[in-house]
Design an enzyme around this catalytic site. Sequence first.
Site, short mmCIF file in Angstrom:
data_model
loop_
_atom_site.label_atom_id
_atom_site.label_comp_id
_atom_site.label_asym_id
_atom_site.label_seq_id
_atom_site.Cartn_x
_atom_site.Cartn_y
_atom_site.Cartn_z
N CYS A 28 0.77 -1.07 0.05
CA CYS A 28 -0.08 0.10 0.16
C CYS A 28 0.91 1.27 0.08
O CYS A 28 2.10 1.07 -0.19
CB CYS A 28 -0.87 0.09 1.05
SG CYS A 28 -0.23 0.35 2.88
N ASP A 83 -7.93 4.22 1.22
CA ASP A 83 -7.02 4.35 2.17
C ASP A 83 -7.68 5.11 3.37
O ASP A 83 -8.26 6.05 3.05
CB ASP A 83 -5.91 5.37 1.72
CG ASP A 83 -4.79 5.46 2.70
OD1 ASP A 83 -4.90 5.09 3.91
OD2 ASP A 83 -3.77 6.01 2.31
N ARG A 110 -2.88 -0.55 5.75
CA ARG A 110 -3.62 -1.47 4.87
C ARG A 110 -2.88 -2.83 4.71
O ARG A 110 -3.11 -3.97 5.08
CB ARG A 110 -4.33 -1.14 3.63
CG ARG A 110 -5.36 -0.24 3.55
CD ARG A 110 -5.83 0.40 2.41
NE ARG A 110 -4.84 1.53 2.00
CZ ARG A 110 -4.85 2.22 0.92
NH1 ARG A 110 -5.81 1.94 0.01
NH2 ARG A 110 -3.81 3.00 0.50
#
Length: 577
Positions: free
Chosen positions: A428, A542, A434
């Site tokens: 990520c 995000d 994440r």
Amino acid sequence: MTQLLIQKRVLVLGEDTRSFLSVIRSLGAAGMEVDIVTLINTTPALRSKYIKKVYKLNYQAFTQIEYSAKVTAIIEDGDYDLIVPCDERSLYPLLDIQESKKTKATFAIPDRNILGPLFDKEETRKLAVELGINVASGEHCEFNDTSSEALISKYSLPLVLKPTKSYESEQLNQRNTVLIARSISDIELFKQQNDQCLVELFFEGTGMGVSVFSWKGKVRAAFAHKRVSEPEHGGGSSYRKACPLPPDMLDACQKICIHLNYSGVAMFEFKYNSSSNEWILIEINARFWGSLPLAIFAGVDFPKILATYLLTNEKSYKLTYNLKAHARSLTSDLYDIKASFERNRTQNGTAKALSNAFPRLFGFIRLLTGNDTIDTFQWGDTRPFFSEINELIGEKIKRRFRMSKHSNNAKQYANLLAEPINEILVVCYGNIMRSPFAANLLEKKFHRQGINVVVKGAGFHQLESRPSPERCILEANKWGVDLRSHRSSWLSQSMIKSHGQLVIYFDLKHEYLLNSYYHSYRALNLAHFVPPPAGPLEEIADPYDGSPDALEQCYLNISSALDELLITLTASNSITK
């Protein structure tokens, strides 16, 4: 002139569809064998017919030390006659390579001892004042000592905030951008990213450029242009036109070239106020510049002139050109028109916004006159232009088509998963929210099913060893995932494996970064595996600036998508128990 350059070898370094592509075309058409080092894998410039060999290097996937070492090896092995950088990121490493004297190649770069006045805006300003050249009122400012209110009180709004250099030689992965601040919030945002800068009084006027080739301090070729359209907050112009050489501006350029005994190309940026007939010098770009396609289209072929001076005994002058010539950066111009329309619609309503947009759109009809061109277009070398069109339109259509056809059927991923997988790399942007959660959770799911596949994580953010936020640690605990000891890692090219590895990412920004800066990887978007009714999705967003609910939903989507992915991987026989 062309015959003198035939079969000579040149290495061109850069990335864009303006200066980089123009240099490639100019020197290729002159008969030179052109190899390139590109800083981005997706630039339409790569489609030019003149390119013999491509080297993909950048500051996202490689460290500066790695980049310099690889470029050094390319130059030493390439038997080049000429090395031409098209921006500072390419230029600065060449200074050390040139001084190592391990190659016979000629480097088209300024001497190190005059870099300051050519690339440092503060030193440019000092030299201009010394030579009696007009500059805007301003000063160096340390933000720790100066409030935004004090700056506004002294300079009024708008005011200009200038980092002294576009790139620092030790931090070439980060561009420093000039800002025309129109509000206190603009200044505060700029201060978050900069500790100091030049602050200047805003000078009302039109952007102009005088481009020159100087040899031992004497201007041998020159070209002038005006900006037809300019971004509201500063930056490069998307549409430009040729204009007569202003004698006073050309004289200012000549003064600086004489003072520095300069040999090379440069573009001097000015601002001109037609009401007062006053002008100021803004900055100097002592390498090839964004408006180069216009100069070449108008008849002043700076790359060919430079190569001829450096590699042959022929010396020529070029001070005349087509004064009707116009050129536009297609993508930038369309986005600028769109941004201007949205801004006008918000401020003045749709009718007023449309009335302002129509003249700019209608201006495209000038392409039929033969005096207007698009930067990427050239008869006989049209592939870069069509590549730009594909980036503008084609990729968006393809993405929508892929989403509409998405399913978890293993047949859809047959090519991607044809080879056995023994490692999964989850990426990520920051590797703190994440990807660490997904990597840890996937590892647990593999362990429960007796699957022996290595799982790793990384991020595009180059600052390493950052911990996960406390709220992520607490949310991950609900899933039996412990992130307290996690520290972020940067995704380097050395982590990518061409065989046996699958890269998993989460959103379109990740897809762009992978395509642009990395190579030899197999990757898929985990968002496509989020099952109904929540998915499939285009992105697992995000949660960095999101609410607690957004973070919870993010982790829920990741968990359910991993379950679906595991089914697909097992069905394809790419992983086995």
